[in-house]
Design a protein around this motif. Structure first.
Motif, PDB file in Angstrom:
ATOM      1  N   HIS A  60      -7.519  38.420 -19.520  1.00  0.00           N
ATOM      2  CA  HIS A  60      -6.456  37.409 -19.562  1.00  0.00           C
ATOM      3  C   HIS A  60      -6.946  36.148 -20.263  1.00  0.00           C
ATOM      4  O   HIS A  60      -8.140  35.809 -20.207  1.00  0.00           O
ATOM      5  N   TRP A  61      -5.996  35.452 -20.916  1.00  0.00           N
ATOM      6  CA  TRP A  61      -6.309  34.223 -21.633  1.00  0.00           C
ATOM      7  C   TRP A  61      -5.163  33.219 -21.443  1.00  0.00           C
ATOM      8  O   TRP A  61      -3.993  33.605 -21.301  1.00  0.00           O
ATOM      9  N   HIS A  62      -5.507  31.915 -21.473  1.00  0.00           N
ATOM     10  CA  HIS A  62      -4.468  30.915 -21.703  1.00  0.00           C
ATOM     11  C   HIS A  62      -3.915  31.128 -23.109  1.00  0.00           C
ATOM     12  O   HIS A  62      -4.623  31.630 -23.994  1.00  0.00           O
ATOM     13  N   GLU A  63      -2.701  30.723 -23.346  1.00  0.00           N
ATOM     14  CA  GLU A  63      -2.114  30.884 -24.676  1.00  0.00           C
ATOM     15  C   GLU A  63      -2.963  30.190 -25.731  1.00  0.00           C
ATOM     16  O   GLU A  63      -3.218  30.746 -26.809  1.00  0.00           O
ATOM     17  N   GLN A  64      -3.451  28.975 -25.429  1.00  0.00           N
ATOM     18  CA  GLN A  64      -4.240  28.233 -26.404  1.00  0.00           C
ATOM     19  C   GLN A  64      -5.656  28.801 -26.560  1.00  0.00           C
ATOM     20  O   GLN A  64      -6.350  28.511 -27.533  1.00  0.00           O
ATOM     21  N   GLY A  72     -10.859  31.036 -35.297  1.00  0.00           N
ATOM     22  CA  GLY A  72     -10.234  30.176 -34.312  1.00  0.00           C
ATOM     23  C   GLY A  72      -8.735  30.075 -34.408  1.00  0.00           C
ATOM     24  O   GLY A  72      -8.112  29.349 -33.623  1.00  0.00           O
ATOM     25  N   HIS A  73      -8.088  30.806 -35.299  1.00  0.00           N
ATOM     26  CA  HIS A  73      -6.631  30.742 -35.413  1.00  0.00           C
ATOM     27  C   HIS A  73      -5.976  31.432 -34.223  1.00  0.00           C
ATOM     28  O   HIS A  73      -6.462  32.459 -33.741  1.00  0.00           O
ATOM     29  N   PRO A  74      -4.850  30.868 -33.716  1.00  0.00           N
ATOM     30  CA  PRO A  74      -4.157  31.471 -32.571  1.00  0.00           C
ATOM     31  C   PRO A  74      -3.704  32.900 -32.889  1.00  0.00           C
ATOM     32  O   PRO A  74      -3.298  33.202 -34.008  1.00  0.00           O
ATOM     33  N   LEU A  75      -3.767  33.753 -31.856  1.00  0.00           N
ATOM     34  CA  LEU A  75      -3.383  35.145 -32.047  1.00  0.00           C
ATOM     35  C   LEU A  75      -2.080  35.507 -31.347  1.00  0.00           C
ATOM     36  O   LEU A  75      -1.618  36.646 -31.469  1.00  0.00           O
ATOM     37  N   ALA A  76      -1.502  34.561 -30.594  1.00  0.00           N
ATOM     38  CA  ALA A  76      -0.261  34.861 -29.881  1.00  0.00           C
ATOM     39  C   ALA A  76       0.821  35.282 -30.870  1.00  0.00           C
ATOM     40  O   ALA A  76       1.044  34.625 -31.889  1.00  0.00           O
ATOM     41  N   GLU A  77       1.440  36.419 -30.576  1.00  0.00           N
ATOM     42  CA  GLU A  77       2.520  36.979 -31.386  1.00  0.00           C
ATOM     43  C   GLU A  77       2.079  37.320 -32.809  1.00  0.00           C
ATOM     44  O   GLU A  77       2.891  37.366 -33.740  1.00  0.00           O
TER      45      GLU A  77
END
Length: 279
Positions: A60-64, A72-77
């Protein structure tokens, strides 16, 4: 009604407070997070009820915190890949682990079709014939000097053409009188037997198996009427445009061998001196 609005764990009153219902029990925010919140794989802090909980394979991860381990780029969606317990965006994964196209040198993205041959990889559209530039796909091809050719282009550009059937020779072949032949097309001029791997001779630049050559062109023995081959160790006797096998050159009357001996000729007969006196 006293306990109906209390936290199931700490028993504090929930009147006028936010709470979370779980399995028909209500919890204050603090107790719920302490009891049930997942720990973030990145920052190791609990993932609060007011945060998005992103999960992958029981982690599990926080969204950020759900981001590429390299850039380091966000991976959400966004599409991502996992390698050695690290999450990577597709660009970083491709740069680090994906094959490079032998032709254009660019990365072959995961999930895209690629062609492989002798340890090298190509994009499907880059695996093309060197001459016509059409993708080869699953069609037969012929490699030559670090390039690949579809069969028709290879035959047009490189292949010799058979002196008999005039079609391209793509593998093997036979050279005779500096001319190329398919192995299966190099045949005896007389009986059409395949000559590849066989002893043969020629007449007027046409190839013949030894049997056909003997039958067609060799001199015939006066005694047995069989061909006198004239090949290798074959020995014969010649006299007045007539020929005999050594074993057949015998006195026509007493049958003694005349090889290396004096003899007499009476019309079509050959005789030893003794028999010749009696005639």
């Amino acid at each position: 009604m006293g306990d109906c609005y209390n936290c199931r764990y700490c028993k504090d009153s929930l009147h006028g407070k936010k709470y979370i219902l779980r399995e028909n029990n209500q919890y204050c925010i603090k107790c719920y997070e302490n009891l049930y919140s997942n720990t973030c794989e990145d920052c190791k802090a609990p993932i609060g009820s007011n945060c998005k909980d992103l999960s992958y394979k029981d982690h599990h991860w926080h969204e950020q915190c759900f981001k590429c381990a390299k850039c380091g780029h966000p991976l959400a969606e966004k599409p991502f890949a996992a390698k050695d317990d690290n999450l990577l965006c597709m660009e970083c994964y491709s740069d680090e682990y994906s094959s490079k196209c032998f032709n254009c040198k660019k990365t072959i993205m995961p999930g895209s079709r690629k062609m492989e041959y002798k340890g090298n990889s190509w994009h499907e559209t880059c695996f093309a014939c060197e001459r016509c530039q059409q993708p080869i796909g699953i069609k037969p091809f012929i490699p030559k000097e670090n390039a690949n050719y579809c069969v028709p282009c290879y035959e047009k550009q490189f292949a010799h053409h058979c002196s008999s059937c005039k079609k391209a020779i793509t593998t093997g072949g036979v050279t005779y009188h500096d001319l190329p032949w398919h192995r299966e097309c190099f045949l005896c001029t007389g009986c059409k037997m395949q000559l590849t791997g066989q002893h043969f001779t020629s007449r007027d630049d046409f190839p013949y198996c030894l049997d056909c050559f003997r039958n067609l062109f060799s001199k015939k023995c006066v005694a047995c009427s069989q061909a006198i081959a004239g090949f290798g160790s074959s020995k014969y006797v010649s006299f007045e445009d007539r020929q005999w096998h050594n074993d057949c050159f015998n006195c026509n009357k007493c049958a003694i061998s005349l090889v290396g001996q004096g003899f007499l000729s009476k019309r079509d007969a050959v005789l030893c001196p003794e028999c010749g006196r009696d005639v």
